[in-house]
Every structure is written in structure tokens, then in C-alpha cells.
Write an enzyme that holds these catalytic residues in place. Structure first.
Site, short mmCIF file in Angstrom:
data_model
loop_
_atom_site.label_atom_id
_atom_site.label_comp_id
_atom_site.label_asym_id
_atom_site.label_seq_id
_atom_site.Cartn_x
_atom_site.Cartn_y
_atom_site.Cartn_z
N CYS A 57 0.86 -1.19 0.00
CA CYS A 57 0.00 0.00 0.00
C CYS A 57 0.89 1.23 0.00
O CYS A 57 1.44 1.61 1.03
CB CYS A 57 -0.93 0.02 1.19
SG CYS A 57 -1.96 1.50 1.24
N CYS A 116 -4.97 5.39 -5.12
CA CYS A 116 -4.34 4.10 -4.82
C CYS A 116 -2.91 4.16 -5.34
O CYS A 116 -2.69 4.25 -6.55
CB CYS A 116 -5.11 2.96 -5.46
SG CYS A 116 -4.33 1.34 -5.20
N1 LIG Z 1 -4.35 1.90 -1.47
C1 LIG Z 1 -3.18 1.11 -1.61
C2 LIG Z 1 -3.31 -0.19 -2.27
C3 LIG Z 1 -4.14 -1.15 -1.55
C4 LIG Z 1 -4.21 -2.41 -2.30
C5 LIG Z 1 -5.21 -3.31 -1.79
N2 LIG Z 1 -6.56 -2.89 -2.07
C6 LIG Z 1 -4.96 -4.74 -2.25
O1 LIG Z 1 -4.07 -5.03 -3.05
O2 LIG Z 1 -5.70 -5.60 -1.78
C7 LIG Z 1 -2.04 1.89 -2.20
O3 LIG Z 1 -1.99 3.07 -2.02
O4 LIG Z 1 -1.14 1.29 -2.79
#
Ligand SMILES: N[C@H](CCC[C@H](N)C(=O)O)C(=O)O
EC number: 5.1.1.7
Length: 294
Positions: free
Chosen positions: A76, A224
Site C-alpha cells: 500500500c 491508490c
Molecule cells: N491503497 C493502496 C493499495 C491497496 C491495495 C489493496 N486494495 C490490495 O491489493 O488488496 C495503495 O496506495 O497502494
């Protein structure tokens, strides 16, 4: 019960993050606690970054990452920036080496307050992402949604940034797609044995891109970080952009991603503290610190 643990509600350009201080204790933040915290409007989050004592020499901490549905994530990027900001404020230190499920990563806070995270090397092999069937070339995989003869989204690129990502390339406004409707179908498509993070990307120049992401285990988010990294790597791999790209995310925030010549992907952006409190890592019951703002 091992007692309550301190936490900070933060965000990484709108990606809602809880940084939980689990240092010096053996228990973990449970899925039930994550689900309870997410059900409360004040602590609703996309990821919990639980800071644990180091497991490996040469690393400062082990970070356990939970999605808002209680499942685990390997990486993350936006949350890692929040962890760096919290630890830098506590210790005055600017550079950190962490361990996550995806491996060891380095991060640093710059003099201007922006934070860079070395997200490691992308992986492109179908078994590494993973995909359920062999694709020799993951720059474009066979997957579509919508009517068979006029798909709304099709032929995404697939990339692992430690966690699984696919990126659908679009020419139109990313807001014109019903990602809330397609997201769950694509996240859980049988082609993704570990599910996947789903991004729609509009390349606006060789150095700029707009993205929207449906996150595995968290749904639509305002940003993300690992998806931003995956999108830039996939765009550079397909000659849509160069290797250094500035991305605009739905929260209005900006991220910079550089896919360095040594194959490492560096994510740079801001992080913001909102309030602090303490919580029970087994149930998610929580209270705001009285001196905490907002
Ligand atoms: N928000 C995150 C990613 C979360 C990923 C997650 N949702 C998974 O792979 O299960 C970021 O900033 O990289």
C-alpha cells in the site's frame, strides 16, 4: 485482551488510512476490528497500516496491511507514506526500511514534506500477478466487460506491484465509466485467483495520466498508490508514456511515479494527519484522544 493501541487517522491524497501502533505487542489487528472501524463514519478507511516490531534484521518495522473488508494486502503505497510521516514526526528520522508481505522497502520524507516510497520491482509473469491461465504477454490480456461485440472496457495490462493490478486504457473521461458497477465483477473475475485491483487510466500526455481505481477489498477509493505505480509501468511498457509520470487521482491529489533504470518504482506524494485515538485491536472499539484536533 492486550489493551488498547494508539492509532492515527490519516490520508494519502485522499486514500483513507489508519496507522495503528502495534509495536511491543504480539497480537494483531483482527478482521473483525477492521470491519467494525470501517463501519463507523469517523474511522471509515481503505487500509489499516499496523506497525509491528521488526522481524528481519536491517528493517525498522514490519507493517501488516489490512483492507477495509478485513482481508490482507501485500502493498500500500499511500499508506506507507502515512506511516513515514507519523514515524518521522515521532522520531525526527527521515528514512526508514520496512518489511511488508511483499518484501523489504525503503521510504523517505523530503525537506518539502513530500514522501517517496521505493515500491520495488514490478513483475509481469502471469503466475506472479497471478492470473489463472497462461498469458505470454501481460501487456494486454484478454478480458472484457459489457456487450460481447461492443465491450465497455477491454484488453487491460496486468502488473504485480507485490499486489495484483490490471489497467484498462480509455480515451474518454475516466468518470464516464461505471466503475462502481464493473469493479466488483472484475475484482472477483475467475481470471484473478487472488482477486485484483482494477484501474481505468486515461493517458493525457507522455508525462501525465488520470486514474480511477476500484481496490481489491476496499472498493472505490480517492487514490491508490500501488495502482498509480502499476499504471505507469504498464503505460511505459506499452509506449503510452515515458517512465516518469505525474498522475491525477479522484481525490484531486497528485502522485509522481518514476520507474527507474534499475527497475525500482518510486512513488512520491503527500500524506496528511487527521486525528489520533486508541482502539482495541480485537474488536475495533475506539476513542478519540482528547487533545486531538477535528
Ligand atoms: N491503497 C493502496 C493499495 C491497496 C491495495 C489493496 N486494495 C490490495 O491489493 O488488496 C495503495 O496506495 O497502494
Amino acid at each position: 485482551m492486550a489493551g488498547t493501541a494508539p492509532f492515527a487517522k490519516m490520508n494519502g491524497i485522499g486514500n483513507e488510512i489508519i496507522v495503528a501502533d502495534m509495536r511491543g505487542r504480539a497480537d494483531k489487528v483482527t478482521a473483525a476490528a477492521a470491519i467494525a472501524l470501517n463501519a463507523d463514519a469517523a474511522t471509515k478507511f481503505d487500509q489499516i497500516m499496523a506497525i509491528h516490531d521488526a522481524r528481519t534484521p536491517g528493517t525498522a518495522y514490519y507493517i501488516d496491511i489490512l483492507n477495509s473488508d478485513g482481508t490482507s494486502a501485500q502493498a500500500c503505497g499511500n499508506g506507507t507514506r502515512c506511516v513515514v510521516q507519523a514515524l518521522a514526526a515521532e522520531t525526527g528520522q527521515k528514512r526508514f526500511t520496512f518489511e511488508t508481505r511483499a518484501g523489504i522497502l525503503n521510504a523517505e520524507e523530503h525537506a518539502d514534506g513530500l514522501i517517496s516510497v521505493d515500491m520495488g520491482k514490478p513483475r509481469f509473469g502471469w503466475q506472479e500477478i497471478p492470473l489463472a491461465e497462461e498469458f505470454r504477454d501481460t501487456r494486454m490480456i484478454e478480458l472484457q466487460i459489457g456487450p460481447i461485440d461492443a465491450p465497455v472496457l477491454h484488453s487491460p495490462s496486468a502488473v504485480s506491484m507485490g499486489n495484483p493490478h490490471v489497467i484498462f486504457w480509455v480515451d474518454n473521461d475516466v468518470w464516464s465509466y461505471e466503475l462502481d458497477r464493473f469493479g466488483p465483477l472484475l475484482e472477483n473475475h475467475p481470471i484473478f485467483p487472488e482477486r485484483a485491483n482494477i484501474t481505468i487510466a486515461q493517458v493525457t500526455s507522455p508525462e501525465t495520466m488520470i486514474i480511477r481505481t476500484w481496490e481489491r477489498g476496499a472498493g472505490l477509493t480517492k487514490a491508490c498508490g500501488s495502482a498509480a505505480c502499476a499504471a505507469v509501468v504498464a503505460a511505459a511498457r506499452t509506449r503510452r508514456t515515458g517512465r516518469s509520470v505525474s498522475l491525477l487521482a479522484p481525490g484531486g491529489g497528485k502522485l509522481n511515479v518514476e520507474w527507474r533504470d534499475d527497475d525500482h518504482v518510486i512513488l512520491t506524494g503527500a500524506a496528511e494527519w487527521e486525528f489520533s485515538g486508541s482502539f482495541d485491536p480485537s474488536t475495533g472499539a475506539w476513542a478519540r484522544d482528547t487533545e486531538s484536533a477535528a
